[in-house]
Design a protein around this motif. Sequence first.
Motif, PDB file in Angstrom:
ATOM      1  N   THR A  50       0.816  -1.219   0.000  1.00 19.42           N
ATOM      2  CA  THR A  50       0.000   0.000   0.000  1.00 19.42           C
ATOM      3  C   THR A  50       0.848   1.267   0.000  1.00 19.42           C
ATOM      4  O   THR A  50       0.328   2.357   0.255  1.00 19.42           O
ATOM      5  N   THR A  51       2.133   1.140  -0.247  1.00 21.25           N
ATOM      6  CA  THR A  51       3.106   2.238  -0.390  1.00 21.25           C
ATOM      7  C   THR A  51       3.409   2.951   0.912  1.00 21.25           C
ATOM      8  O   THR A  51       4.029   4.014   0.916  1.00 21.25           O
ATOM      9  N   LEU A  52       3.015   2.391   2.045  1.00 17.26           N
ATOM     10  CA  LEU A  52       3.329   3.006   3.333  1.00 17.26           C
ATOM     11  C   LEU A  52       4.758   2.723   3.768  1.00 17.26           C
ATOM     12  O   LEU A  52       5.301   3.438   4.622  1.00 17.26           O
ATOM     13  N   ALA A  57      14.280  -4.520  -0.691  1.00 19.90           N
ATOM     14  CA  ALA A  57      14.723  -5.137  -1.940  1.00 19.90           C
ATOM     15  C   ALA A  57      13.525  -5.824  -2.580  1.00 19.90           C
ATOM     16  O   ALA A  57      12.501  -6.060  -1.938  1.00 19.90           O
ATOM     17  N   GLY A  58      13.683  -6.171  -3.860  1.00 20.67           N
ATOM     18  CA  GLY A  58      12.603  -6.800  -4.595  1.00 20.67           C
ATOM     19  C   GLY A  58      11.653  -5.758  -5.157  1.00 20.67           C
ATOM     20  O   GLY A  58      11.876  -4.542  -5.047  1.00 20.67           O
ATOM     21  N   ARG A  59      10.578  -6.236  -5.776  1.00 19.33           N
ATOM     22  CA  ARG A  59       9.616  -5.312  -6.362  1.00 19.33           C
ATOM     23  C   ARG A  59       8.202  -5.835  -6.183  1.00 19.33           C
ATOM     24  O   ARG A  59       7.985  -7.038  -5.999  1.00 19.33           O
ATOM     25  N   ALA A  60       7.251  -4.912  -6.240  1.00 20.11           N
ATOM     26  CA  ALA A  60       5.846  -5.280  -6.120  1.00 20.11           C
ATOM     27  C   ALA A  60       5.014  -4.374  -7.008  1.00 20.11           C
ATOM     28  O   ALA A  60       5.321  -3.188  -7.166  1.00 20.11           O
ATOM     29  N   GLU A  61       3.964  -4.953  -7.576  1.00 20.40           N
ATOM     30  CA  GLU A  61       3.014  -4.198  -8.387  1.00 20.40           C
ATOM     31  C   GLU A  61       1.612  -4.383  -7.823  1.00 20.40           C
ATOM     32  O   GLU A  61       1.244  -5.488  -7.428  1.00 20.40           O
ATOM     33  N   VAL A  62       0.864  -3.295  -7.804  1.00 20.80           N
ATOM     34  CA  VAL A  62      -0.539  -3.335  -7.416  1.00 20.80           C
ATOM     35  C   VAL A  62      -1.329  -2.623  -8.507  1.00 20.80           C
ATOM     36  O   VAL A  62      -0.989  -1.493  -8.883  1.00 20.80           O
ATOM     37  N   ALA A  63      -2.361  -3.281  -9.025  1.00 17.82           N
ATOM     38  CA  ALA A  63      -3.163  -2.751 -10.134  1.00 17.82           C
ATOM     39  C   ALA A  63      -2.276  -2.402 -11.321  1.00 17.82           C
ATOM     40  O   ALA A  63      -2.522  -1.417 -12.035  1.00 17.82           O
ATOM     41  N   GLY A  64      -1.232  -3.204 -11.524  1.00 15.88           N
ATOM     42  CA  GLY A  64      -0.349  -3.017 -12.662  1.00 15.88           C
ATOM     43  C   GLY A  64       0.685  -1.934 -12.506  1.00 15.88           C
ATOM     44  O   GLY A  64       1.419  -1.628 -13.453  1.00 15.88           O
ATOM     45  N   LEU A  65       0.815  -1.339 -11.318  1.00 17.12           N
ATOM     46  CA  LEU A  65       1.726  -0.227 -11.091  1.00 17.12           C
ATOM     47  C   LEU A  65       2.758  -0.585 -10.035  1.00 17.12           C
ATOM     48  O   LEU A  65       2.432  -1.188  -9.013  1.00 17.12           O
ATOM     49  N   ASP A  66       4.003  -0.181 -10.257  1.00 15.66           N
ATOM     50  CA  ASP A  66       5.081  -0.448  -9.310  1.00 15.66           C
ATOM     51  C   ASP A  66       4.898   0.413  -8.064  1.00 15.66           C
ATOM     52  O   ASP A  66       4.762   1.638  -8.155  1.00 15.66           O
ATOM     53  N   ALA A  68       6.970   1.175  -5.735  1.00 12.70           N
ATOM     54  CA  ALA A  68       8.120   2.011  -5.371  1.00 12.70           C
ATOM     55  C   ALA A  68       8.277   3.205  -6.302  1.00 12.70           C
ATOM     56  O   ALA A  68       8.623   4.306  -5.855  1.00 12.70           O
ATOM     57  N   THR A  69       8.025   3.011  -7.598  1.00 17.45           N
ATOM     58  CA  THR A  69       8.263   4.085  -8.564  1.00 17.45           C
ATOM     59  C   THR A  69       7.006   4.890  -8.902  1.00 17.45           C
ATOM     60  O   THR A  69       7.104   6.006  -9.398  1.00 17.45           O
ATOM     61  N   ARG A  70       5.816   4.343  -8.601  1.00 17.42           N
ATOM     62  CA  ARG A  70       4.565   5.048  -8.940  1.00 17.42           C
ATOM     63  C   ARG A  70       3.580   5.003  -7.763  1.00 17.42           C
ATOM     64  O   ARG A  70       2.421   4.631  -7.897  1.00 17.42           O
ATOM     65  N   PRO A  71       4.064   5.386  -6.575  1.00 19.78           N
ATOM     66  CA  PRO A  71       3.224   5.234  -5.380  1.00 19.78           C
ATOM     67  C   PRO A  71       1.940   6.055  -5.418  1.00 19.78           C
ATOM     68  O   PRO A  71       0.895   5.601  -4.940  1.00 19.78           O
ATOM     69  N   ALA A  72       1.987   7.277  -5.944  1.00 20.69           N
ATOM     70  CA  ALA A  72       0.792   8.120  -5.954  1.00 20.69           C
ATOM     71  C   ALA A  72      -0.306   7.502  -6.802  1.00 20.69           C
ATOM     72  O   ALA A  72      -1.489   7.531  -6.434  1.00 20.69           O
ATOM     73  N   GLU A  73       0.063   6.911  -7.929  1.00 19.39           N
ATOM     74  CA  GLU A  73      -0.926   6.275  -8.800  1.00 19.39           C
ATOM     75  C   GLU A  73      -1.494   5.011  -8.152  1.00 19.39           C
ATOM     76  O   GLU A  73      -2.681   4.697  -8.314  1.00 19.39           O
ATOM     77  N   VAL A  74      -0.634   4.282  -7.417  1.00 25.39           N
ATOM     78  CA  VAL A  74      -1.116   3.098  -6.704  1.00 25.39           C
ATOM     79  C   VAL A  74      -2.163   3.506  -5.676  1.00 25.39           C
ATOM     80  O   VAL A  74      -3.236   2.882  -5.563  1.00 25.39           O
TER      81      VAL A  74
END
Length: 321
Positions: A50-52, A57-66, A68-74
Motif C-alpha cells: 500500500t506504499t506506506l 529489496a525486490g519489487r511489487a506491483e498493485v493494479a499493474g503499477l510499481d 516504489a516508482t509510482r506510489p501516488a498512482e497506486v
Amino acid sequence: MTAIRAEGLYAYYGTSPAVNGLNLEVPEGATFGFLGPNGAGKTTTISMLTTLLKPTAGRAEVAGLDVATRPAEVRRRIGIVFQESTLDMDLTAAENLRFQADLCGLGRREARTAIAAMLDMMELSERGDIPVQRFSTGLRRRLEIARGLLGSPRVLFLDEPTTGLDSQTRAAVWEHLDRLRREQGITVFFTTHQLEEAEHCDRIAIIDRGKVITEGTPAQLKSIIGADLVVLRTEDDPSAVEALSDRFGLAAEPGPDGLRLRVSNGATLVPRLCTELGLTVRSVTVTSPTLDDVFLHHTGSAIRENAPNARTLSNIGEGRR
C-alpha cells in the motif's frame, strides 16, 4: 489479469528481515487471505503493497503499477482498512466519509452521491448523522470499510479487519465484504490469524517468518492433510493401541489428550470403535482437516491449539472383551 504481484520482496528492521524474499500473485476479483501468526510479516507486507513502507529489496506491483516508482498512482487505485481504527470519533459517520472524499479528490456532488451509496451498502444510512463515538465496534468497522471503498478502488486492503469483534459481528462484516466483492468485482486482500476467516477466501497464502510457505484454495490446502483426526480415550489406552492395530489395522500414537490416529472418515469409524474395540470407550473426538493442521504440517507449530470444528462425544458406548 493480476491485481497484486510481489517478487523477491524484502523488508528489514535493523539487521532482521520482517519480510524475507516474499513472492506473491493475486488474480483480479479474488478474495485473497494472508494467513499467519502475529509477527509473521503480514502487516509489513501490506504496508509495502500500500506504499506506506518502501521495500528494502525486490519489487511489487498493485493494479499493474510499481509501488516504489509510482506510489501516488497506486494510492488512487486502492482502499485501505487499517488494523487500528483511524476514525474521528467526534465526527458523524457522514462527516468521516466526507473528509475521506476530500482526500480522494471527489467533487461536492460526486462525494454526496458516493457517501450515500457507501452508507447504504454497509447498512449505515440511518446512522449517517450520529457521532462515531456512539457506534459499537462492529459499526465502526463497517464504517471504516465504507471509507476504504469511497474512491472506487480496484483493490481493497484490510489488515486484521475483524480483530476484537465478536463472532456474530465478524460474520456480519464478512457478509458485507462478500457482497461488495460480488457486486463491484474488486480484489479483496486481507491479513488474518483467524483460521475460520480464511474459509471466506478464493485463495490463501500462509506466511511464517516473512516467507510464503504454501498457497492454494482452502480445499487444496486441507487436502494435504487428507484424513480426519480421531482422538480416543479408553479404559486401557496401551491395550487399545494393540486392539486398533489387530482389529482395525490402524496405528495410534499416545498423546496428552488420548490416542491419536488419522482415518479417511472418522464419523463412520466411531460406531465400530464402540462395538468392536473390546474396551470401554470413554470419549472420542473427530476433527476434520483444518487450516491449523496445514500450518502445523508446514511449520511444526500451530496458530492456535484448538480447532473450531471438533466434535466430542463422552461416554458414548462401550465394548467388552
